[in-house]
Motif scaffolding. Structure first.
Motif, mmCIF file in Angstrom:
data_model
loop_
_atom_site.group_PDB
_atom_site.id
_atom_site.type_symbol
_atom_site.label_atom_id
_atom_site.label_comp_id
_atom_site.label_asym_id
_atom_site.label_seq_id
_atom_site.Cartn_x
_atom_site.Cartn_y
_atom_site.Cartn_z
ATOM 1 N N THR A 99 0.799 -1.225 0.000
ATOM 2 C CA THR A 99 0.000 0.000 0.000
ATOM 3 C C THR A 99 0.830 1.273 0.000
ATOM 4 O OG1 THR A 99 -0.178 -0.088 2.409
ATOM 5 C CG2 THR A 99 -1.955 -1.094 1.145
ATOM 6 N N HIS A 100 2.111 1.183 0.340
ATOM 7 C CA HIS A 100 2.986 2.364 0.386
ATOM 8 C C HIS A 100 4.289 2.066 -0.351
ATOM 9 C CE1 HIS A 100 0.233 3.101 3.710
ATOM 10 N NE2 HIS A 100 0.399 4.367 3.394
ATOM 11 N N SER A 105 4.356 4.899 -7.335
ATOM 12 C CA SER A 105 3.003 4.992 -6.805
ATOM 13 C C SER A 105 2.270 6.233 -7.297
ATOM 14 C CB SER A 105 3.044 4.979 -5.276
ATOM 15 O OG SER A 105 3.761 6.088 -4.804
#
Length: 110
Positions: A99-100, A105
């Motif tokens: 997610t990180h 990203s």
């Protein structure tokens, strides 16, 4: 001697889980604060760096515990608690990294 080995394995697994959970919390706080103001950006950047530092330590401690568990002579009864905690910590690490992401990203576009 076997009791101290199993208790140190469990302590290492708990430390790994605490570090991974703390990293997830730091990333969550950074996401919650956002980048609306200069002060918020400073807090968000600091928590992002703290999250990656904690996650790195979680991987190092967890890896050391896994190596210790593999290299230790097999006792009559293997302590399953340390193994389960290490698996849970690994799941937290994978979720946080998923997610990180440190790159790719889209954080630099915009």
């Amino acid at each position: 001697m076997q009791a101290s080995e199993s208790s140190s394995g469990t302590a290492g697994a708990v430390a790994t889980l605490v570090l991974a959970g703390s990293a997830a919390l730091a990333f969550g706080v950074g996401d919650l604060v956002g980048f609306r103001t200069e002060g918020a950006e400073t807090v968000s950047t600091t928590t992002w760096l703290l999250g990656w530092a904690l996650l790195t330590w979680a991987v190092l401690v967890g890896g050391a515990c896994a190596v210790q568990a593999v290299r230790a002579p097999a006792p009559r009864r293997r302590p399953a608690r340390a193994g389960l905690l290490l698996l849970l910590a690994a799941a937290v690490v994978v979720a946080v990294v998923g997610t990180h992401l440190p790159f790719g990203s889209g954080s630099g576009s915009g």
